[in-house]
Scaffold this active site. Structure first.
Site, PDB file in Angstrom:
ATOM      1  N   LYS A 157      10.678   6.550  -0.857  1.00 32.72           N
ATOM      2  CA  LYS A 157       9.684   7.040   0.114  1.00 32.72           C
ATOM      3  C   LYS A 157      10.226   8.267   0.850  1.00 32.72           C
ATOM      4  CE  LYS A 157       6.174   7.452   2.875  1.00 32.72           C
ATOM      5  NZ  LYS A 157       5.484   6.595   3.813  1.00 32.72           N
ATOM      6  N   LYS A 209       8.212  11.650  12.030  1.00 32.46           N
ATOM      7  CA  LYS A 209       8.966  10.389  12.035  1.00 32.46           C
ATOM      8  C   LYS A 209       9.694  10.180  10.706  1.00 32.46           C
ATOM      9  CE  LYS A 209       8.074   6.640  10.366  1.00 32.46           C
ATOM     10  NZ  LYS A 209       7.349   5.547   9.719  1.00 32.46           N
ATOM     11  N   SER A 214       7.344   2.279   6.753  1.00 30.64           N
ATOM     12  CA  SER A 214       8.275   3.317   6.285  1.00 30.64           C
ATOM     13  C   SER A 214       9.394   3.432   7.305  1.00 30.64           C
ATOM     14  CB  SER A 214       7.549   4.662   6.150  1.00 30.64           C
ATOM     15  OG  SER A 214       6.689   4.638   5.044  1.00 30.64           O
TER      16      SER A 214
END
Lengths: 298, 298
Positions: free
Chosen positions: A172, A240, A98
């Protein structure tokens, strides 16, 4: 029947079980990780252990990477001794990390220069989804490549083609915005209720049964009531992802005030040493702000 | 069989269909509203039209109020010619408006002084829930009173006893926090996706199928894709609820940064003249901030 060679880079909590599913699915997996201990564990699962990226990818038909963040992907593909310096032309590259959509597109463009087609294919579903091969895989890139990758994806979960290069990472990011705000909404509801003396179990019960329902409340609500913040998905990973969301918003000119706030609240989780708790533990930040503790049932 | 007299105050988009269900359920409904036209419509449904609060409640066994906001409830119960000045001792008072828990407790305490027991019983489910008798009813007050009110609640939807006086309003506030943040999360996800060139339909599809799922996305996602913001639940009512949430947070000492932001975003909806659109139209505020328009399908 051997289905061919996959070079697999990144054998962490996500990558290791994913590599295992590919092995069980009939692929030869040539495995590399920065930590030799992880490579040893992959060998025990049946993988061919490799001492370098180049060793893992040079004979591969497909390369899969599953590493922590954008700079790691940059280094793995574009760095000295990286994938693009070692891979055969025509090898299908699939980054399942990701990362920032901007970086995903940059790496895919560099791959195209060396005649390697590339997909971005980040996942959601966390450690449990990886172990149980029930990941949701969000894919960016050309439709023909997506079709070529489907046999691999089907061993790991359910894939959706989201659009051109970078689109998997965009979706995402969108997913992580929604999940963070669902969790923060639940947190503020529980803390307001606790301060006003209402049983948190009643709040979860009523909200779950109505228009306020969310999947994260279904899964995590009952565990919050017990004070159970075992991950699941760690707060530091959601932090993150929120970094990526802010970078992406900046890159595309989107103003996202609630995502910015979510970023700060997850920053507070790291500041308090709660980064390895499940991301539902963001309720602890709201508890802290309000100087209150949710009542916990055994 | 006539089940007795209910004094019903407030015949708006919620109160009118609720009064209708009570009539069908066998109660005599003595109906009052500030607007004579609403009383006329209630008479057509079978209610006894009243020209004052006192006329509506003086012979009632149960009084139900369904009015817009805290000051309205204050005036209806405590004001000159209000419920407490006209009602028989022992009459069960049920305020189903969504108001501040602090005001709910204050009015219940005043009611107790005049020997009338009182419940707060705000609802969620909106206009559709009211019409279809599928409201979620969040009740604050004594358990024995709750039992006494259940035959009435069962004609309107599903009731849950949330705790002592004011707790129904607290849980309603919690519900509205969660719904607002679910909607804002969906909005920021869709706008980030749109700015980055991803089809919003893909975003709804992927997020709905995974951990990011919310009931509001299930119901409103497909309508947002068509640009359909027909209410449902009007933004100005959600703004009002967010006012209550902030007041309640202040009263109980809860610090709720995301709810405060939600309040500002719904404030922007009113500033832009979007108060009568469905509350899912908060996406228009994020579109405006980001200078973008979601692509709309016919």
């Amino acid at each position: 029947m051997n289905k061919g060679v996959i070079g697999f880079i990144g054998l962490g909590i996500m990558g290791m079980p994913m590599a295992g599913h590919l092995l069980k699915g009939g692929y030869t997996v040539k495995a590399y990780d920065l930590q030799p201990a992880n490579v040893e564990r992959a060998i025990i699962q049946g993988a061919v252990g490799c001492k370098s990226i180049s060793e893992a990818v040079s004979t591969a038909a497909i390369v899969i990477s599953m590493v922590p963040d954008s700079p790691d992907v940059e280094k793995v593909y574009l760095g000295e001794g990286g994938v693009l310096s070692a891979v055969k032309p025509g090898t299908l590259l699939i980054d399942m990390s990701s990362i920032s959509p901007v970086m995903a597109k940059r790496v895919a463009e560099a791959a195209a220069q060396t005649n390697c087609p590339m997909l971005d294919a980040p996942v959601s579903g966390g450690e449990v989804g990886a172990r149980e091969a029930r990941l949701s895989i969000m894919v960016g890139g050309e439709a023909a490549l997506y079709e070529r990758a489907l046999p691999v994806f089907s061993l790991l979960g359910k894939a959706t083609l989201c659009g051109p290069s970078g689109s998997g990472q965009v979706v995402k990011a969108c997913n992580q915005i929604q999940v963070a705000l669902n969790l923060i909404g639940m947190s503020e509801a529980l803390v307001l209720g606790a301060k006003a003396g209402v049983d948190p179990e009643i709040i979860i019960q009523v909200l779950s049964a109505g228009y306020a329902q969310t999947r994260v409340m279904d899964v995590r609500g009952p565990r919050i009531l017990k004070g159970d913040y075992t991950p699941g998905f760690r707060s530091r990973f959601h932090y993150k992802d929120l970094n990526i969301i802010r970078e992406t918003a900046r890159a595309y000119g989107a103003s996202l005030p609630a995502s910015a706030l979510a970023h700060e609240l997850y920053s507070a989780m790291l500041a308090n040493g709660w980064g390895d708790l499940d991301h539902s533990a963001v309720v602890k930040v709201i508890e802290q702000l309000s100087n209150c503790e949710l009542p916990v049932k055994a």
